[in-house]
Motif scaffolding. Structure first.
Motif, short mmCIF file in Angstrom:
data_model
loop_
_atom_site.label_atom_id
_atom_site.label_comp_id
_atom_site.label_asym_id
_atom_site.label_seq_id
_atom_site.Cartn_x
_atom_site.Cartn_y
_atom_site.Cartn_z
N LEU A 268 0.85 -1.19 0.00
CA LEU A 268 0.00 0.00 0.00
C LEU A 268 0.88 1.24 0.00
CD1 LEU A 268 -2.94 1.17 0.38
CD2 LEU A 268 -2.46 1.16 2.84
N ASN A 269 0.72 2.10 -1.00
CA ASN A 269 1.44 3.36 -1.08
C ASN A 269 0.44 4.51 -1.12
OD1 ASN A 269 4.12 2.32 -1.19
ND2 ASN A 269 3.80 1.76 -3.32
N VAL A 270 0.64 5.47 -0.22
CA VAL A 270 -0.24 6.63 -0.13
C VAL A 270 0.54 7.88 -0.55
CG1 VAL A 270 -1.68 8.02 1.42
CG2 VAL A 270 -1.49 5.54 1.78
N PHE A 271 -0.09 8.69 -1.37
CA PHE A 271 0.56 9.91 -1.86
C PHE A 271 -0.28 11.13 -1.48
CE2 PHE A 271 1.62 6.38 -4.60
CZ PHE A 271 3.01 6.47 -4.72
N PRO A 272 0.30 12.20 -0.95
CA PRO A 272 1.75 12.38 -0.75
C PRO A 272 2.29 11.78 0.54
CG PRO A 272 0.60 14.36 -0.12
CD PRO A 272 -0.45 13.43 -0.66
N ASN A 273 1.47 11.08 1.30
CA ASN A 273 1.92 10.41 2.52
C ASN A 273 2.42 11.41 3.56
OD1 ASN A 273 2.14 7.97 3.94
ND2 ASN A 273 4.31 7.78 3.47
#
Length: 404
Positions: A268-273
């Motif tokens: 799981l990658n969240v942008f801009p985090n």
């Protein structure tokens, strides 16, 4: 006595490789084409030369070791596994089959000389997909199944596959000769730890693999709108993470309806985090596996339906069909285990292997040995020395039956 010598050779090689790619706090990381991967392939080549084998490589960075210097267009028996690991992986996944194949062929060559059918060990460049969003690139290249569009894939540092490959292959080629002609493979064998709990739980020494599940990997991108966390009212937000959470819950619920399907959302990658910014984009993975391709197709249709009418993109990064091992090789492996007085069982694999890709074109057989606790892809991965030796003995006996 000779089995003891072979086992000692294997354990010695595993001990050498226990320093290659070792990371803190624990485990091993050899991502395809990185420095530790290069170090591993070079050490593999040196070990092969010590056995008196002829070492060469291909343009993907697969490293081969043959019991003859004059292959020409002869049909060969190929055996091996892969050099790369998952991040913070274990010692045995891939590497065990790599080194056992080298020891088996090296010992047969030393004790029996050249074989009727040439034997070739291989250390495939990549199987795991831990650096680039593609899997089995080594075995796919060796069997002319590699999709060249993958050369444009980027790793997390922004390096593309083609650039990483070119640099690593050049380094290897400084000491290993390049062979441009693709091997003519008659049969393929792969020895591997089970990576699951079945053999240990049933007290069985050898698994004779009957088939390997199909595998589909997706990257699902949920698009929203990044904005200030303090100034944007809740009813005026387009929060990508909130949407992704709802989508993931719907996927879990829908896919649980399939009886034997194994599925995992693991990345799981969240942008801009950033703590005080509403997420504008979320990317998550979905791994689905089943022995029935129709089940995988139906599961994909369910996922597409869940994601329809939303700002969501679905990319299929891996789509590997289920496979069946060759009946004649299953029989030969079983006979070898019986002659060695080892208990055995037929078993299917829920993990993907190079054997799967190769089996689409070439008769393939696969041998499993127990994994303690069923643990794999982890620093806690472990297989007992006696089980490592048993697998090596079955592989060696099978190669002897097929090639001499």
């Amino acid at each position: 006595m000779m089995d003891s010598v072979k086992s000692d050779s294997l354990l010695s090689l595993l001990n050498t490789f226990s320093e290659i790619g070792k990371v803190q706090p624990a485990g091993f990381t050899r991502k395809v084409y990185d420095d530790q991967w290069i170090r591993g392939q070079l050490e593999y080549a040196d070990a092969a030369k010590r056995f008196g084998l002829n070492v060469f490589m291909d343009q993907m960075g697969n490293v081969f070791a043959a019991n003859t210097a004059d292959l020409n267009d002869q049909a060969v028996i190929l055996t091996g596994s892969h050099m790369d690991t998952v991040e913070h992986g274990g010692l045995y996944d891939g590497l065990y089959g790599d080194l056992a194949s080298l020891v088996a062929i090296g010992d047969l060559f030393t004790t029996m000389g050249s074989s009727t059918v040439p034997l070739v060990a291989v250390s495939f460049s990549e199987e795991e997909g831990s650096r680039f969003e593609t899997t089995f690139s080594g075995s796919k290249f060796a069997t002319d199944q590699f999709d060249r569009t993958n050369l444009a894939l980027l790793d997390e540092q922004g390096t593309d596959f083609a650039t990483a490959r070119e640099a690593a292959v050049k380094t290897l080629n400084d000491v290993i000769q390049m062979r441009s002609q693709r091997l003519h493979v008659k049969e393929y064998l792969e020895l591997h730890i089970e990576q699951g709990p079945v053999l240990e739980a049933h007290g069985v020494e050898v698994g004779v693999v009957s088939g390997i599940t199909g595998q589909m990997r997706l990257l699902i991108t949920v698009n929203g709108k990044a904005n200030h966390a303090g100034t944007t009212p809740m009813d005026m937000r387009d929060d990508a993470l909130q949407t992704a959470n709802a989508v993931m819950n719907s996927i879990y619920k829908a896919l649980h309806q399939f009886t034997d399907l194994r599925f995992t959302i693991g990345k799981l990658n969240v942008f801009p985090n950033v703590t005080n910014v509403i997420p504008g984009k979320v990317v998550f993975s979905l791994d689905m596996r089943d022995l029935d391709q129709a089940v995988l197709a139906n599961a994909l249709a369910q996922v597409r339906s869940i994601c329809a009418h939303r700002a969501i993109d679905i990319d299929i990064t891996t789509n590997v069909q289920p496979s069946r091992m060759a009946p004649e090789l299953i029989a030969t492996i079983s006979q070898s285990a019986a002659e060695l007085n080892l208990s055995q069982t037929a078993i299917s694999s829920g993990a993907g292997h190079d054997a799967q890709v190769i089996s689409y074109q070439i008769p393939t057989g696969m041998i499993f040995v127990p994994s303690v606790g069923g643990v794999s892809h982890s620093p806690r991965e472990f297989t007992k020395s006696k089980d490592l030796a048993n697998g090596l003995a079955v592989l060696s006996t099978t190669l002897k039956k097929l090639a001499y």
